[in-house]
Structure formats: structure tokens, C-alpha cells
Design a protein around this motif. Structure first.
Motif, PDB file in Angstrom:
ATOM      1  N   ASN A 484      44.067  37.914  52.854  1.00  0.00           N
ATOM      2  CA  ASN A 484      45.049  37.300  51.965  1.00  0.00           C
ATOM      3  C   ASN A 484      44.906  37.903  50.585  1.00  0.00           C
ATOM      4  OD1 ASN A 484      42.964  35.779  50.493  1.00  0.00           O
ATOM      5  ND2 ASN A 484      42.876  34.480  52.325  1.00  0.00           N
ATOM      6  N   ASN A 485      45.795  37.533  49.661  1.00  0.00           N
ATOM      7  CA  ASN A 485      45.805  38.146  48.333  1.00  0.00           C
ATOM      8  C   ASN A 485      44.509  37.905  47.569  1.00  0.00           C
ATOM      9  OD1 ASN A 485      48.201  39.467  48.440  1.00  0.00           O
ATOM     10  ND2 ASN A 485      49.363  38.018  47.179  1.00  0.00           N
ATOM     11  N   ALA A 486      43.973  36.714  47.634  1.00  0.00           N
ATOM     12  CA  ALA A 486      42.745  36.415  46.898  1.00  0.00           C
ATOM     13  C   ALA A 486      41.594  37.288  47.409  1.00  0.00           C
ATOM     14  CB  ALA A 486      42.397  34.937  47.017  1.00  0.00           C
ATOM     15  N   GLU A 487      41.481  37.387  48.739  1.00  0.00           N
ATOM     16  CA  GLU A 487      40.428  38.231  49.306  1.00  0.00           C
ATOM     17  C   GLU A 487      40.674  39.704  48.975  1.00  0.00           C
ATOM     18  OE1 GLU A 487      40.179  37.508  53.453  1.00  0.00           O
ATOM     19  OE2 GLU A 487      39.364  35.478  53.245  1.00  0.00           O
ATOM     20  N   ALA A 488      41.957  40.136  49.010  1.00  0.00           N
ATOM     21  CA  ALA A 488      42.272  41.531  48.706  1.00  0.00           C
ATOM     22  C   ALA A 488      41.926  41.865  47.265  1.00  0.00           C
ATOM     23  CB  ALA A 488      43.748  41.809  48.979  1.00  0.00           C
ATOM     24  N   ALA A 489      42.247  40.957  46.341  1.00  0.00           N
ATOM     25  CA  ALA A 489      41.922  41.198  44.939  1.00  0.00           C
ATOM     26  C   ALA A 489      40.415  41.289  44.752  1.00  0.00           C
ATOM     27  CB  ALA A 489      42.503  40.086  44.075  1.00  0.00           C
ATOM     28  N   ALA A 490      39.668  40.376  45.369  1.00  0.00           N
ATOM     29  CA  ALA A 490      38.209  40.416  45.269  1.00  0.00           C
ATOM     30  C   ALA A 490      37.662  41.697  45.886  1.00  0.00           C
ATOM     31  CB  ALA A 490      37.607  39.186  45.946  1.00  0.00           C
ATOM     32  N   PHE A 491      38.265  42.117  46.993  1.00  0.00           N
ATOM     33  CA  PHE A 491      37.809  43.318  47.680  1.00  0.00           C
ATOM     34  C   PHE A 491      37.980  44.551  46.791  1.00  0.00           C
ATOM     35  CE2 PHE A 491      37.976  46.718  50.835  1.00  0.00           C
ATOM     36  CZ  PHE A 491      36.919  46.358  51.667  1.00  0.00           C
ATOM     37  N   LEU A 492      39.130  44.652  46.107  1.00  0.00           N
ATOM     38  CA  LEU A 492      39.337  45.789  45.216  1.00  0.00           C
ATOM     39  C   LEU A 492      38.391  45.733  44.025  1.00  0.00           C
ATOM     40  CD1 LEU A 492      43.214  46.306  45.143  1.00  0.00           C
ATOM     41  CD2 LEU A 492      41.514  47.213  46.725  1.00  0.00           C
ATOM     42  N   LEU A 493      38.117  44.542  43.538  1.00  0.00           N
ATOM     43  CA  LEU A 493      37.200  44.416  42.398  1.00  0.00           C
ATOM     44  C   LEU A 493      35.782  44.829  42.777  1.00  0.00           C
ATOM     45  CD1 LEU A 493      38.397  41.060  40.770  1.00  0.00           C
ATOM     46  CD2 LEU A 493      38.880  43.401  40.044  1.00  0.00           C
ATOM     47  N   GLN A 494      35.432  44.724  44.049  1.00  0.00           N
ATOM     48  CA  GLN A 494      34.114  45.168  44.515  1.00  0.00           C
ATOM     49  C   GLN A 494      34.070  46.677  44.749  1.00  0.00           C
ATOM     50  OE1 GLN A 494      33.706  42.942  48.103  1.00  0.00           O
ATOM     51  NE2 GLN A 494      33.345  40.982  47.076  1.00  0.00           N
ATOM     52  N   GLY A 495      35.213  47.334  44.639  1.00  0.00           N
ATOM     53  CA  GLY A 495      35.311  48.722  45.054  1.00  0.00           C
ATOM     54  C   GLY A 495      34.875  49.753  44.048  1.00  0.00           C
ATOM     55  N   ALA A 496      34.514  49.335  42.843  1.00  0.00           N
ATOM     56  CA  ALA A 496      34.143  50.328  41.833  1.00  0.00           C
ATOM     57  C   ALA A 496      33.425  49.668  40.668  1.00  0.00           C
ATOM     58  CB  ALA A 496      35.387  51.064  41.328  1.00  0.00           C
ATOM     59  N   SER A 497      32.705  50.479  39.936  1.00  0.00           N
ATOM     60  CA  SER A 497      32.326  50.132  38.573  1.00  0.00           C
ATOM     61  C   SER A 497      33.475  50.626  37.705  1.00  0.00           C
ATOM     62  CB  SER A 497      31.020  50.828  38.182  1.00  0.00           C
ATOM     63  OG  SER A 497      29.946  50.384  38.986  1.00  0.00           O
ATOM     64  N   PHE A 498      34.189  49.689  37.090  1.00  0.00           N
ATOM     65  CA  PHE A 498      35.432  50.066  36.435  1.00  0.00           C
ATOM     66  C   PHE A 498      35.184  50.644  35.051  1.00  0.00           C
ATOM     67  CE2 PHE A 498      36.744  47.096  39.700  1.00  0.00           C
ATOM     68  CZ  PHE A 498      37.802  47.789  40.273  1.00  0.00           C
TER      69      PHE A 498
END
Length: 855
Positions: A484-498
Motif C-alpha cells: 500500500n502507499n504507506a508501506e511504499a513510501a516507507a520502503f523508498l525512504l529505506q532505499g538510500a541515505s538521502f
């Protein structure tokens, strides 16, 4: 057959070539897993000693090996070494693919051929075996094999060498070895190599703080221990290490230049406009191996085992492509931080147990078993800065497993003193598995409704990849795809040191923690460059689309049989005729998981090769004349090609993925000659000629050159029948003229090598017209060249030259060399896709001097 002959002593193990000799002795190779004279091998093989490699201009650069081996093509795509032999090869460098030419070090298989150039030191020889080697060299030897054979320890005495080298591009190299006997049964040999070179591309843009691609910083070490406790038993242990750094090997996109009406021949392919990221390569390669041989009275048994660990990472040198007329470099967005990142580890265990007879037996046989276990972890990311809807693509796989087990049997039986029959068989079972995530990062952020019907003000940009950004890849806390969107947003936030100026984290934080349904509206010059967008009063977006990578799970099992049959006939003491039928397979596998949850399989490729050959030696008053020839035909079935699929919009930040499919059956017909003619006054001439006719007989492939993301379906199938296979030149000719001149003070040697390749295509599409399913073309035309997809490399000649001096007194020698004298530019690989014509090219003119001291 083409062979490598040089003015040298025999290349048998432990013998250092002596450049003073003016006679030609036999060259020893291990093509059939035993030592033979190259003139006694029923098949196509070339062999090069360490001295040959230096004199021919190969040096420590594996890509230069194709200058002395007709039909060989080698490219380095972003640190991945790709080897094609006689039109057979593989361009898939992902964890889903396998090479088609098997690479070995001292006979031990290398699953991932990275950093090979740095292993070209303290060598006894390098062997290139042409044609399928399924029964002899096993896994993924469908095109042939490359065997790097190092010099071994010796109990005969203390010896070694030290060699230094200096050249253009600020080239510095140091190489040396030391052989130390410990006692009558034990010795060690330690060798090392170091090399640095400045970038071979030119940064012609305004961001002059970025170093161009192609710089090298390499360090390699090797230590070996030999122990012969008895006359029957031998142990050889080895450890080696390679560290490869520099600015990496990214390609340069020619599409903007070619679609603007230019042709590749009119461009300087090394003049690239860099922007954003500094390219960086960090590759470590460590291997340990053990070889044990015990000689029984009736037969011998050999165990070979190795563990090889690779830790590879590359940040591509970001660029907009090559400089071309009409491009205003002052209008380039140098702050676009879109880029490609690679990360891969490979931990491979190889075991082989082999039983074999004495070479003097009437029946010469070998039999055994092979097993490989490889665990990989991989990460690939193509991240799109200033993206609208498309923010990148990521494939991260914490678990990739490959297992291959085989049993084999080979034999040569002497029917008479002059006639021998050959046969071989190998059965292979393979299993592959992969788990991880892969797919698009997408983020669409609408502005305030302008009140024009149902149209929204679209769209805000997302910054991604600014200073401090780096993808998490294998450091992610989990690899379960979101639902879902909440999980997808969290998943992208875990994807990098921004990065410091990235906005994606700020935009998605509220969605991830459930406080913001439509993402946080960030209105800055970076996200709203023309200032025409407005945020809603509540600080959210008018609409919001979000997508994240999906679960990737794949599994495949295959088994296949390889075999060979042959006959050898001695038509005299130095005249061999042979006929050979041999097969080879390249491993199959699976593709990325699609929207329906499946991971489509592709089958192993197979080549059945038929070859007739003759090898001859004639005596003359000036030395031995060599005259070899072979005629061969390949039946190439289930050939795999990759559909290059683009993610997102046009331009250099487009994400890419490959879909492997068995789409073609091909045939390859060839004729190869090798000759060596000794001449008066110390002159000699070597020449090798290869004719190849390699075409697809049947097959269809999605023509991704015409991909249009706004049209569905946007890609038509193209008929491959009659198309020339990639990287195949109809004619290849290599001529080497050399002379040895004895003087009162020493020996002077010089040589000139010319290597000619006729024209070739870089893609199986050749330059066929591009037509979409609805019959329309692209760019207002169906012409591939007009639309930027030229992929035809004109024929060219490359010349190398060298000279050396060896004094009568002393153990030193001096050498000078020039490689690619006329600075020919040639594309060695291309990737074609939506608005993409990515090229990887050869090395420019290089030259230098070497000093060597032997003790």
C-alpha cells in the motif's frame, strides 16, 4: 589454425623465454587438459607468453587481446568483461546472466570475469581456445575459453625479476616476482603488480571538477607454495588479491548527437560532457586455491578446489553524452544528479576431481566430476534527479544462488601409429534461485487545481541524488515488497541515505507515518523551476501517485549433455589432419518477476560445431614455416537476446532492465588460416586471416528502439532472419613483421603488428527500419540512422609497434612501445533503447618505455 608464435624458448612450465634465440621451438598448451605441442592439438587455439603479450601491445589490458586473436571481441561495460569468440557470446552482465566464454586461472573456472587485466602479470602464458569446449572446459564454454596460466614456484634456485613502466596518460606500472626454494621439495613464489593511469576520456563540459572516465588504479598480489613431498605427490596452494579502482568504465550516449543528424565517424567519441556525479570504481577480487596430484602406477588423480570472492561497486561517471556540433555546453544542466550505481558480491566455491591416464598410453583418457556453488548479492539502481512521475529503478537481491554439478569423460584412442579417434561426454545439472526486490521508484505530485475542467496543475519535481546521496541496496532493513502507499513510501525512504538537497524524503515522510495522505508539497526553485505551480492550502498535493519495486523471486533447474567426436591423422612427422564435432552450452535461467507474479524461464543456448583442420610445419634454410588452416560450421540454437526495457521518460536518466529470451537460431560459417614465414636477416612474418559469415536463420525480437511510453502496445517485433550477428566482421587479418638483429653489444628486436577488422554491427537489429505496431515510425521516419540508432562500426586497422634491446652483458633489457599508433576510435559494444545509443569504445593511442631486470 591461428596460433601465437614468437621468437622464444619453449613455453613449458618453469621455463623463462630467452629473447636471444632465433629458433622456433614448440609451444606447449593445455587445451585438452594435458600438455601438448600447439601443433598437435586437434582444434583452434592461440597461445601467448608474457613476452608475446608485451611485444604485441596487449600488456595488462585484456581488451587489447582482441588485436592478436581474430574473431575475438572484448568489451568492458561498467566493470563487466564481455568476451565474444567467432560471434558467440553473452551481453548479459546481471546476476541473471552468464558469460558464454569460460574464463580460467590455472585451469580453475571463474564464474564472474571481473578485473582480469590486473591478473595479467608473472605469467607463463595465456591460451585462447576457440569453439565450444563443453566436454573439456565445461560450464559456459559455448564460445570457447580463456585460460590465464601463471608461473609456478620452482625448487631449482632463487630467481625473479623487477619491471617498471612509464607512458602517456601519466601511466606508471611496477611488476615483479621472487622465487624462493625452501628445500629440495618445497618452494614459494611471490609476485606483485601495480598500475596507475589517468583518464582516457576527455571532459569537455563546464564541470571541470569531474575527472573523466577510464582512469585506473590497480594493485594485484599473488603467492604460491609448491610442495613435492614424494615423486608421486604434489601440492600447489595459491592466494591472490586484486584491487581495482579509478573512475570506472561507463559508456557515453551517442543518441542526442546521432538524432541531431551526426554520424559516429564524424564525432570524437572520447569527448564527453560530464555532469553531476564523479565516476568511481571499487573492485576487490580475492582467491584461494589448492591443487593436489597423486601419481598411481596406472593412472593419476587430481583435485582442484578454489574459493573466489568478489566485492564490486561502481558509481557511473554521469554524462549527457558526447560533444557534437550544435550542442551548447553552457545550456547543460550540470546540477542534474541522475546516475547509475552498481553493487555486487560473489562468493564462489569450485571443486573438481579428475582421474587421468599417462600421456604415453594407447588410450589417453580422463574422467571426473565438477561442482560449483556461488552465492551472490547484487544491487543496481538508476536514480532520476528532478523527476516527474519517474524517480528511478532499483533491483536489490540479497540472495542469489547458483549450483552446477557435472560428470565428464574424455578419451583419445590410437587406432594405429598415425590415426587416433577422439570422444568425450559431459552431463550437467544446474539450479538457480533469486530473492529480492526490483522495479520502479515512481512519484507523481500534482499542484493546485487550476480550475480548468478536471485538469490539475502538473507536476512538481523530486530531487534525488544530490550531495550525500547513496543507495542502501544490501543495507536495507527488509526486502519485502510493499502492498500500500504507506508501506511504499516507507520502503523508498529505506532505499538510500538521502542527499543534502534531496526532496523525496521530505515529500514522502508524512505518507510513510500516516499523517499526510497526498504527500507534503515542497515548493522550491528545485521542485518548481518555472514557478507556475502552486501548493494546495493544506500543504498537500492535488493528486499523488506512488510506486515501489515489487517482490522478485525466481527459480530454475536445467540439465544438458555435451559431447564431442573426432579423428586425428598424421600425414607425416609434422603434418596433422583432423575432423572434430563438438558441443557446448551456456546456462539458462529466469527473468525478472513480471506483473502477473511469474519469472519467465529461458533455456540454455547450444552450439554444435563441425571443424576440419590441417596443421603443418615445413623446414627451410631460414627456419620453420608454419601453415595451418581450418574450416568450421556452427549450428547455434536457442540463442538468447536481451530486450532492453526502459523505465520512465527520455534521456540519460532512463532506467533500464533486460528480458532474456530464446529468440533465434543462427549459423556461423568460417575459414581461418595461420602462417609463419622466416626470412633472411632475422626477419619473420606471422599472419592470421579469418573469414566469418554469421547470420540469424530465424527469430523475432521486440524492437525496443521504438519504445514509446505513451503508446500501448508501443513495440513491434522485428524479423531477425538474415541479420548479421553482433560484433562479427566478415574479414579479420593480423600481420606481424618482426626482426632480431644481433649486434656486438647485444640483441635488438623490433616488430610492427597490424590488426584489421572489416565492418560489423553492434546490435542484432543491425540498422533495420523501425516500425511500431500501428505502422507509424518514430522521429517522423522509420529510418534507424535518422532516428539516432546507427550501430554500424566501419572497418578499421590498428597498428602497434615495439622495440627492445637485450645486452650481452647483464640481465636487464629495455623496451619501448606504441599501441594504436593512429589513434583509431572503434565502438566495442552498444546498448540500444528508448533515446539511448550507449557506446563502449576501445583504448586510445598509448605508448611508453619499460625497464626490466632478471635475476
Amino acid at each position: 589454425m591461428a596460433i601465437g608464435i614468437a621468437l622464444s624458448a619453449p613455453l613449458a612450465a618453469q621455463v623463462q623465454p630467452d629473447p636471444r634465440t632465433e629458433t622456433i621451438d614448440e609451444i606447449i598448451v593445455t587445451t585438452e587438459r594435458r600438455e601438448q605441442s600447439i601443433q598437435d592439438v586437434a582444434g583452434s587455439v592461440q597461445s601467448f607468453s608474457a613476452d608475446d603479450l608485451r611485444r604485441d601491445g596487449v600488456n595488462g589490458e585484456i581488451r587489447n587481446l582482441q588485436l592478436v586473436v581474430p574473431g575475438l571481441s572484448i568489451a568492458n561495460q561498467e566493470g563487466n568483461v564481455e568476451i565474444f569468440i567467432r560471434g558467440v557470446g553473452s551481453a548479459n552482465n546481471t546476476e541473471l546472466g552468464d558469460p558464454a566464454a569460460a574464463t580460467h586461472i590455472d585451469g580453475v573456472y571463474l564464474p564472474r570475469p571481473r578485473g582480469l587485466g590486473a591478473m595479467f602479470f608473472d605469467l607463463e602464458r595465456v591460451e585462447v581456445n576457440k569453439g565450444p569446449q563443453g566436454t573439456l572446459r565445461g560450464r559456459n564454454a559455448v564460445a570457447g575459453s580463456l585460460n590465464i596460466i601463471t608461473r609456478k614456484p620452482s625448487v631449482e634456485g632463487v630467481e625473479g625479476y623487477l619491471q617498471s613502466e612509464f607512458g602517456n596518460f601519466n601511466h606508471r606500472a611496477l611488476e615483479g616476482a621472487l622465487n624462493l626454494p625452501i628445500n629440495d621439495t618445497m618452494a614459494v613464489r611471490i609476485a606483485g603488480f601495480s598500475e596507475q593511469r589517468d583518464a582516457t576520456f576527455n571532459n569537455v563540459g563546464n564541470a571541470q571538477n569531474i575527472e573523466a572516465a577510464g582512469s585506473e588504479d590497480e594493485l594485484a598480489l599473488r603467492a604460491q607454495l609448491l610442495w613435492n613431498p614424494t615423486d608421486r605427490l604434489r601440492f600447489l596452494a595459491k592466494i591472490d588479491y586484486v584491487a581495482e579502482g579509478g573512475t570506472g568504465y561507463p559508456g557515453a550516449n551517442l543518441f542526442p548527437a546521432l538524432s541531431s543528424g551526426n554520424r559516429a565517424d564524424d564525432l570524437e567519441l572520447r569527448d564527453v560532457v560530464y555532469r553531476g556525479w564523479q565516476g568511481d570504481l571499487d573492485n576487490e577480487h580475492t582467491g584461494v586455491s589448492l591443487n593436489v596430484v597423486y601419481d598411481f602406477d596406472a593412472f593419476s588423480v587430481e583435485y582442484s578446489g578454489s574459493r573466489r570472492y568478489i566485492n564490486f561497486a561502481q558509481t557511473n561517471g554521469a554524462n549527457i553524452g558526447v560533444l557534437y556540433p550544435g550542442l551548447d555546453i553552457n545550456t547543460v544542466d550540470y546540477d542534474n544528479r541522475s546516475n547509475v550505481f552498481w553493487e555486487q558480491t560473489s562468493d564462489a566455491y569450485i571443486h573438481e576431481l579428475r582421474f587421468y591416464s599417462d600421456d604415453d598410453s594407447r588410450l589417453i583418457w580422463s574422467a571426473g566430476a565438477f561442482h560449483q556453488d556461488e552465492d551472490q548479492q547484487t544491487g543496481f539502481g538508476s536514480f532520476n534527479d528532478k523527476g516527474i512521475f519517474f524517480s528511478g529503478v532499483e533491483f536489490t537481491m540479497p540472495e542469489v544462488e547458483v549450483s552446477s554439478t557435472a560428470v565428464f569423460l574424455n578419451g583419445t584412442y590410437s587406432v594405429t601409429d598415425n590415426v587416433r579417434l577422439k570422444a568425450g561426454y559431459r552431463y550437467t545439472e544446474e539450479e538457480k534461485f533469486r530473492f529480492g526486490i526490483g522495479g520502479n521508484w515512481t512519484l507523481g505530485l500534482g499542484g493546485e487545481n487550476l480550475g480548468n475542467g478536471n485538469l490539475f496543475d502538473c507536476c512538481f519535481q523530486t530531487r534525488l541524488g544530490t550531495e550525500g546521496f547513496f543507495p542502501s541496496f544490501l543495507s536495507r532493513p527488509n526486502f519485502t515488497a510493499p502492498t500500500n502507499n504507506a508501506e511504499a513510501a516507507a520502503f523508498l525512504l529505506q532505499g538510500a541515505s538521502f542527499g543534502q538537497r534531496d526532496t523525496l524524503a521530505q515529500q514522502l515522510l508524512g505518507v510513510a507515518n500516516g499523517t499526510n495522505a497526498n504527500a507534503n508539497c515542497v515548493d522550491t526553485p528545485d521542485t518548481n523551476p518555472d514557478g507556475r505551480l502552486t501548493c494546495r492550502p493544506d500543504g498537500e498535493h492535488s493528486f499523488f501517485t506512488l510506486g515501489a519495486p515489487v517482490q522478485q523471486i525466481g527459480q530454475a533447474e536445467f540439465d544438458f549433455n555435451d559431447w564431442r567426436l573426432g579423428i586425428e591423422m598424421d600425414l607425416g612427422d609434422d603434418h596433422l589432419f583432423y575432423g572434430l564435432i563438438s558441443t557446448g552450452h551456456k546456462s539458462g535461467g529466469f527473468n525478472d518477476t513480471l506483473g502477473d507474479g511469474t519469472s519467465p524461464l529461458y533455456d540454455p543456448e547450444e552450439v554444435v560445431a563441425y571443424e576440419l583442420g590441417s596443421k603443418n610445419v615445413f623446414d627451410s634454410k631460414h627456419g620453420q614455416i608454419i601453415a595451418n588452416a581450418s574450416l568450421f560450421y556452427y549450428d547455434y540454437t536457442d540463442q538468447v537476446f536481451q530486450s532492453l526495457i526502459g523505465f520512465g521518460g527520455a534521456g540519460p536518466s532512463t532506467g533500464l532492465a533486460l528480458l532474456n529470451e530464446n529468440v533465434a537460431d543462427s549459423e556461423i560459417l568460417g575459414l581461418e588460416f595461420f602462417g609463419r614465414l622466416p626470412l633472411p636477416a632475422g626477419f619473420s612474418v606471422d599472419f592470421t586471416y579469418l573469414f566469418l559469415d554469421a547470420e540469424a536463420k530465424s527469430g523475432e525480437l521486440a524492437d525496443v528502439r521504438g519504445q514509446d511510453f505513451g503508446v500501448s502496445p508501443s513495440v513491434a517485433n522485428i524479423d531477425l532472419a538474415g541479420n548479421t550477428l553482433p560484433l562479427v566482421s566478415d574479414h579479420s587479418l593480423i600481420i606481424k613483421l618482426q626482426q632480431s638483429v644481433p649486434t656486438e653489444s647485444g640483441l635488438l628486436q623490433w616488430q610492427v603488428l597490424g590488426s584489421y577488422r572489416s565492418d560489423y554491427f553492434l546490435s542484432i537489429f543491425n540498422e533495420d527500419d523501425i516500425v511500431r505496431p500501428d505502422g507509424s515510425g518514430i522521429c517522423g521516419s522509420n529510418d534507424a540512422i535518422v532516428c539516432g540508432f546507427e550501430n554500424h562500426q566501419e572497418g578499421y586497422v590498428q597498428f602497434n609497434a615495439g622495440i627492445s634491446y637485450l645486452p650481452n652483458q647483464g640481465n636487464w633489457r629495455a623496451e619501448a612501445y606504441v599501441t594504436n599508433i593512429f589513434d583509431e576510435e572503434a565502438s566495442q559494444k552498444a546498448l540500444l533503447g528508448n533515446n539511448l545509443n550507449l557506446r563502449f569504445i576501445n583504448l586510445p593511442r598509448t605508448g611508453g618505455i619499460r625497464l626490466r631486470y632478471d635475476f
